[in-house]
Design an enzyme around this catalytic site. Structure first.
Site, PDB file in Angstrom:
ATOM      1  N   GLY A 105      77.027 -57.513   3.422  1.00  0.00           N
ATOM      2  CA  GLY A 105      77.224 -56.583   4.532  1.00  0.00           C
ATOM      3  C   GLY A 105      76.984 -55.147   4.099  1.00  0.00           C
ATOM      4  N   CYS A 106      77.595 -54.202   4.802  1.00  0.00           N
ATOM      5  CA  CYS A 106      77.364 -52.777   4.533  1.00  0.00           C
ATOM      6  C   CYS A 106      78.231 -52.303   3.375  1.00  0.00           C
ATOM      7  CB  CYS A 106      77.655 -51.950   5.764  1.00  0.00           C
ATOM      8  SG  CYS A 106      76.450 -52.176   7.060  1.00  0.00           S
ATOM      9  N   VAL A 107      78.161 -52.969   2.237  1.00  0.00           N
ATOM     10  CA  VAL A 107      78.990 -52.558   1.101  1.00  0.00           C
ATOM     11  C   VAL A 107      78.139 -52.321  -0.143  1.00  0.00           C
ATOM     12  CG1 VAL A 107      81.070 -53.685   1.900  1.00  0.00           C
ATOM     13  CG2 VAL A 107      79.482 -54.940   0.486  1.00  0.00           C
TER      14      VAL A 107
ATOM     15  N   TYR B 267      73.362 -56.597  12.721  1.00  0.00           N
ATOM     16  CA  TYR B 267      72.078 -56.345  12.062  1.00  0.00           C
ATOM     17  C   TYR B 267      70.895 -56.755  12.937  1.00  0.00           C
ATOM     18  CZ  TYR B 267      74.477 -55.397   7.622  1.00  0.00           C
ATOM     19  OH  TYR B 267      75.253 -54.867   6.633  1.00  0.00           O
TER      20      TYR B 267
END
Lengths: 107, 480
Positions: A105-107, B267
Site C-alpha cells: 500500500g502507500c507505505v 488504486y
C-alpha cells in the site's frame, strides 16, 4: 524474484525483490544475524534484540508491523536511536531483520 | 466491463518453456509474455465497447498532438527535456493506436501508407512512458484543445493492466484489497486495527488528560470514516488529530469506523476503472452495512477524489455524499465549535496542494483558512493552489520502489526546490501519497524541514475545555 534467496545454516530462504523474507514463519535468530551483516551491523547487541523481539512478537500477534510511535514507546528508544541501531530505519532495517514481510500500500 | 485479469497468479499449471522475459521499467508480477499486440487491441476494443471513453477519444484523436503547449506545465519534462516526457507525445501513442485501429479514416490511411499498426515496441514504450507521468494533470491547464492527458495516461495504463503490465507495488496491494483476507491495501487485519485504535486512545488520554474514543462498527451514524489505510501504520498524529477535532466538535456520537472495510485507498483511480468500480463498491457497501449517511475521507488526495468523483458514478443505489476531513474541520471552526491556540505553531509553515483535490479547484481555500486560524507564520509555495506542482509521486508512482530515483531526481525535483525556497519549518501535506513522497524528498535533498499532516498540527494547537491546554501538552512533549 525466485532468484533471491538467503542461505542460513544450510536452509534456503526465498526473499522478495526488496530482500524481505517471503515466508516469515521460517525466521529464527540466525536469520536476523544473517540480515544484520547485510545491513552493516557488525554485532547484534541486547538493544538490537529488544527491538527485533518486540517487532517479532507484535507481528505474530497482529500480522502487521506496529506504528513506529508504538515501537518507540514500548522499547523506550527514540526514533533517532532506532536509526542508530538500524541504519536503514525501522521498516527497511529493523522489520526486515525481524523477518516481517514488506509492507504494501502507500507505505 | 471487460474481463479482469486481477485474480491471484495461477499455480500448479505446468508452463511451456518460457521465451526470454521482457524487461519492464519496474517489477511486474506476471505479465502476459509473447505476442501482446492482439491482446492489447482486444482489451482496448472491450473498454471502448463497455465504457464512455469513445466520444472523448474521437474528439482528441482529431487533433494533431504536436502543439506542445503542455511542455510549459509539466514538471517531469521541465526537468528532463526528453521528448518522450511531453504530455501530448505520450498521449499521442495511445491516440495513434486508436486512430489506426478504431476509426475508419485512420484504418484507411494506415492501409494506404503501409502502416503495419500497433507494434510490440510501441507497447513497451507505453509501459515506460505512462509510468513516467504522475497523472498530476497540470498539463491540462495549458492545453488549448482541452485534452485531458491525465485521463489518457489512466486509459493507457488500464489497457496495459489487462495484459497484467502493472507495477507490482500497485497490483499486490489491489489483490489484497479485492481478494485478500484483510480486504485492504496494507493488509491490516481488523483485530490489529482495533488494537491500534486502543493504543491511540491511550496516547490521547495521556496527552489531554481526558478520554476520547474511536467508535467502531456503530450503526446509524452520520459519518463512516475512511482514511488512507496506511495512516493506521504510519500517521498516528493525523489520526489522533482527526479524533480530537471530531470529539471537540461534539460529534463523538456521530461517526464510526467500520471493521468490514476501513480503507480509503483506491488504486483503480491510477490504472483501472474496473478496480476503481469494485473498490467504490466496497466503500459504499460498508457505509450501507452500518446504515451510515456519509463517507468521511481522511487526509488523502486520491482517496478523496476517487470517492468524490466515482461514488456517484459507481455507487448505484448506495450512493452517499462524500466529505473530506478538511471540509469537515473547517465547518466546525467556522461554526465556533473548534478553538485553536495561535501561540503554539509559531514557526514558518507552508502548504502543499495534493493534485487530486486541488487541480479541480475542490479543496484549495479550506485548508488555508484552517491554517490561517492558528499558524501566524504561513507562507505559500509558488506556484500553488490549482496551479501547484505535483509532489512527484502522484498517480501511484509513489508505491513503485523501482522508480525511487526517478521520483527523487526528476519528478520531485522542482517540488524539492519549491519547499527549500519557502524556508518553512513545517510542510503540511494532507495526503498519504504526498506525505510518503515528500518525506523521501526531504531526506534525499537534505532539506531542513519537517513533513506533517494538517491534523498533526491541529492536534498540537486544539483547545478542548476540561483537557490539558496546548501549552501544557507542548511542555509535556518537551519533557518539562
Amino acid at each position: 524474484m525466485s532468484e533471491m534467496v538467503k542461505v542460513v545454516n544450510g536452509v534456503t530462504l526465498p526473499l522478495d525483490e526488496d530482500g524481505f523474507l517471503q515466508e516469515p514463519d521460517k525466521w529464527n535468530e540466525q536469520v536476523a544475524e544473517a540480515f544484520a551483516s547485510d545491513e552493516g551491523i557488525t554485532a547484534l547487541t541486547p538493544d538490537h534484540w529488544k527491538v527485533v523481539n518486540y517487532l517479532r512478537d507484535y507481528y505474530l500477534k497482529n500480522k502487521i508491523a506496529p506504528m513506529v510511535r508504538r515501537l518507540c514507546k514500548e522499547t523506550g528508544f527514540t526514533v533517532k536511536q532506532i536509526y542508530e541501531l538500524f541504519p536503514s530505519g525501522p521498516a527497511k532495517g529493523a522489520c526486515k531483520l525481524a523477518g516481517l514481510p514488506k509492507p504494501t500500500g502507500c507505505v | 466491463m471487460s474481463q479482469t485479469t486481477l485474480a491471484p497468479p495461477e499455480t500448479g499449471t505446468p508452463e511451456p518453456p518460457a521465451p526470454a522475459k521482457r524487461k519492464y521499467p519496474w517489477y511486474v508480477i506476471k505479465p502476459r509474455e509473447g505476442e501482446r499486440v492482439k491482446a492489447f487491441l482486444e482489451a482496448f476494443a472491450a473498454i471502448l465497447r463497455y465504457s464512455n471513453y469513445k466520444p472523448a477519444l474521437d474528439q482528441y484523436s482529431r487533433s494533431s498532438m504536436k502543439c506542445s503547449s503542455c511542455t510549459t506545465n509539466c514538471p517531469v519534462y521541465a526537468t528532463t527535456h526528453d521528448p518522450r516526457d511531453i504530455p501530448c507525445y505520450r498521449s499521442g501513442l495511445l491516440l495513434k493506436t486508436y486512430r489506426r485501429h478504431f476509426t475508419v479514416g485512420g484504418w484507411f490511411a494506415a492501409k494506404v501508407s503501409g502502416d503495419p499498426g500497433l507494434t510490440e515496441a510501441e507497447i513497451d514504450e507505453m509501459a515506460d512512458v505512462f509510468y513516467r507521468c504522475t497523472a498530476c494533470k497540470r498539463c491540462t491547464l495549458e492545453c488549448p484543445l482541452g485534452i485531458d492527458h491525465g485521463l489518457l495516461t489512466h486509459l493507457g495504463r488500464w489497457i496495459l493492466s489487462e495484459l497484467r503490465i502493472v507495477p507490482k507495488g500497485l497490483e499486490i496491494s489491489v489483490i489484497e484489497q479485492l481478494h485478500g483476507e484483510t480486504g485492504n491495501t496494507s493488509a491490516i487485519p481488523a483485530h490489529a486495527l482495533k488494537d491500534t485504535l486502543e493504543f491511540l486512545e491511550e496516547e490521547l488520554l495521556e496527552m489531554f488528560g481526558i478520554p476520547m474514543h474511536y467508535p467502531v462498527d456503530e450503526p446509524d451514524r452520520e459519518f463512516v470514516f475512511f482514511p488512507a489505510v496506511s495512516d493506521y501504520l504510519l500517521e498516528p498524529e493525523t489520526l489522533m488529530g482527526n479524533l480530537a477535532v471530531i470529539h471537540a466538535a461534539g460529534d463523538a456520537g456521530n461517526w464510526t469506523i467500520g471493521t468490514g472495510y476501513f480503507d480509503g485507498i483506491n488504486y483503480g483511480l491510477f490504472y483501472s476503472d474496473h478496480v476503481l468500480e469494485r473498490t467504490i463498491a466496497k466503500l459504499v457497501g460498508e457505509v450501507a452495512r452500518l446504515r451510515g449517511r456519509k463517507a468521511l475521507i481522511g487526509e488523502c488526495g486520491h482517496a478523496s477524489r476517487s470517492a468524490k468523483e466515482f461514488v456517484p458514478v459507481f455507487g448505484g443505489d448506495l450512493t452517499v455524499p462524500v466529505v473530506n476531513i478538511m471540509e469537515y474541520t473547517l465547518r466546525q471552526i467556522e461554526a465556533g465549535k473548534i478553538v485553536l491556540d495561535p501561540n503554539i505553531i509559531t514557526e514558518k509553515v507552508t502548504y502543499h496542494d495534493p493534485c487530486n483535490i486541488a487541480r479541480s479547484g475542490w479543496i484549495i481555500d479550506q485548508p488555508r483558512k484552517i491554517i490561517r486560524a492558528f499558524c501566524p507564520n504561513f507562507v505559500e509555495m509558488e506556484p500553488h493552489g490549482r496551479n501547484n506542482l505535483c509532489c512527484g509521486g502522484g498517480g501511484g508512482t509513489v508505491s513503485v520502489d523501482e522508480i525511487h530515483e526517478f521520483r527523487m531526481s526528476v519528478a520531485g525535483r522542482m517540488k524539492a526546490d519549491q519547499m527549500r525556497a519557502t524556508g518553512a519549518k513545517y510542510v503540511i501535506a494532507p495526503c498519504a501519497n504526498c506525505k510518503k513522497q515528500l518525506k523521501e524528498l526531504i531526506e534525499y535533498h537534505k532539506l531542513d524541514t519537517k513533513l506533517v499532516g494538517l491534523h498533526d498540527l491541529i492536534l498540537k494547537a486544539i483547545v478542548i475545555p476540561g483537557a490539558k491546554s496546548p501549552a501544557e501538552r507542548a511542555a509535556a512533549e518537551r519533557g518539562e
